[in-house]
Design a protein around this motif. Sequence first.
Motif, mmCIF file in Angstrom:
data_model
loop_
_atom_site.group_PDB
_atom_site.id
_atom_site.type_symbol
_atom_site.label_atom_id
_atom_site.label_comp_id
_atom_site.label_asym_id
_atom_site.label_seq_id
_atom_site.Cartn_x
_atom_site.Cartn_y
_atom_site.Cartn_z
ATOM 1 N N ALA A 49 2.883 1.162 8.489
ATOM 2 C CA ALA A 49 1.563 0.693 8.047
ATOM 3 C C ALA A 49 0.830 -0.054 9.155
ATOM 4 O O ALA A 49 -0.396 0.033 9.266
ATOM 5 N N SER A 50 1.574 -0.779 9.980
ATOM 6 C CA SER A 50 0.926 -1.562 11.053
ATOM 7 C C SER A 50 0.264 -0.669 12.096
ATOM 8 O O SER A 50 -0.565 -1.132 12.881
ATOM 9 N N GLU A 51 0.609 0.623 12.109
ATOM 10 C CA GLU A 51 0.007 1.544 13.084
ATOM 11 C C GLU A 51 -1.206 2.276 12.505
ATOM 12 O O GLU A 51 -1.856 3.050 13.208
ATOM 13 N N PHE A 74 -10.016 -2.913 3.340
ATOM 14 C CA PHE A 74 -9.968 -3.467 1.989
ATOM 15 C C PHE A 74 -9.732 -4.975 1.999
ATOM 16 O O PHE A 74 -9.030 -5.497 2.855
ATOM 17 N N LYS A 75 -10.310 -5.642 1.023
ATOM 18 C CA LYS A 75 -10.091 -7.088 0.833
ATOM 19 C C LYS A 75 -9.245 -7.284 -0.422
ATOM 20 O O LYS A 75 -9.157 -6.407 -1.266
ATOM 21 N N LYS A 125 -2.329 -3.389 3.865
ATOM 22 C CA LYS A 125 -2.158 -2.112 4.585
ATOM 23 C C LYS A 125 -0.925 -1.362 4.082
ATOM 24 O O LYS A 125 -0.943 -0.146 3.905
ATOM 25 N N THR A 126 0.138 -2.112 3.828
ATOM 26 C CA THR A 126 1.382 -1.495 3.346
ATOM 27 C C THR A 126 1.190 -0.899 1.963
ATOM 28 O O THR A 126 1.601 0.242 1.698
#
Length: 403
Positions: free
Chosen positions: A222-224, A230-231, A244-245
């Motif tokens: 996910a970090s890539e 999104f908030k 993100k994950t």
Amino acid sequence: MTYQETLDWMFAQLPMYQRQGKTAFKKDLTNIVALSKELGNPERKFKTIHVGGTNGKGSTSHMIASILQEAGYKVGLYTSPHLKNFTERIRINGKEILKESVVDFITTNKEFLEKQQLSFFEMTVGMAFDYFSKEEVDVAVIEVGLGGRLDSTNIIKPEVSVITNIGLDHTQFLGETLPEIAFEKAGIIKNEIPVIIGERQEEVVEVFKKKAKECNSEILFASEEEENKFKTDLLGEYQLKNVKTAVLAVKQLKNFIVSENNIKQGLLKVAKNTSLKGRWQILQENPKVICDTAHNKEGLIYTLKQLQKENYKNLHIVLGVVSDKKIEEILRLFPQKATYYFCKPNIPRGMSEIFLKEQANACNLDGEAFSSVNQAFEKAKMNSGREDVVYIGGSTFVVAEIL
């Protein structure tokens, strides 16, 4: 049995890890497999998403559940530990399991639970699977309790597996190094089931890649992914990693219809949809009182960074921890320019407030020791002016007593 008698009986069974620590750790899945078989393998009757990792797995689980609720699905959510009430562990669309259902499950299965000598956690996992099956959920988000490979939740075959990150926590069970811990967490990766890793960490990336290759599973980090758009209503900048994950995990689901708006609304209504508490939760203003359940080095790094961004005249920290933490490593993260209120969470694993104060003093953290969390909190409030900040943390159990 009444509801309270039922809980007392459950807590009195073979040790409960959250309260007692190492003596409660089981080395295999024999018991949960036997219980599942006794119940008719309820976990096979609904779809699941499995979420593990050292930090952020609770928040990520709640985010995924909230998004799927917004998409119109009936969503089970199993998490641990609970903050105030046992029923928080098992929810459907944010509503906690009924106390009557807890009593019914234990009463019906008591003879088997005693004969098989199931632990508190094992019987709770079985209860969750049984409840979700009977209530016919469309999907259940299942948070790993401890580790992964040998965790009681690890009998499910999920639609997607999620591992948020790896940190040095529960080293007495999972190993002393990040790769050893990653090996245990990677145990939730299943054959041909996609796996999402929240944070790419060079020390452990090969452990995950190797396991994914063995299982012929697609692996995504996910970090890539591209910058998050999104908030979320969950406060704390550290939640952006979890966003993100969660989003990437939802996007891997097959045969689910989830729109961009469902994702957007789900992330903005996590607390409302799932009743999540204790994550950078603001309890009052003037003085501002913040509580957070971060309790290990990796989690506290993010939380204390967030604390540095607060504006205040004076900082007051109500701090309690459990005894199996590497205490010096944790204490060195805390600011020296603050007044401390050291306390012992009210569980057998709680670290003595006197010992905590001694260790903190050696790290140049000054304050008083209190025999209870509430005494410490009351003194902190009494000493605080309107422009001050009071932070409560160090352990899930400290936050639980305040809430």
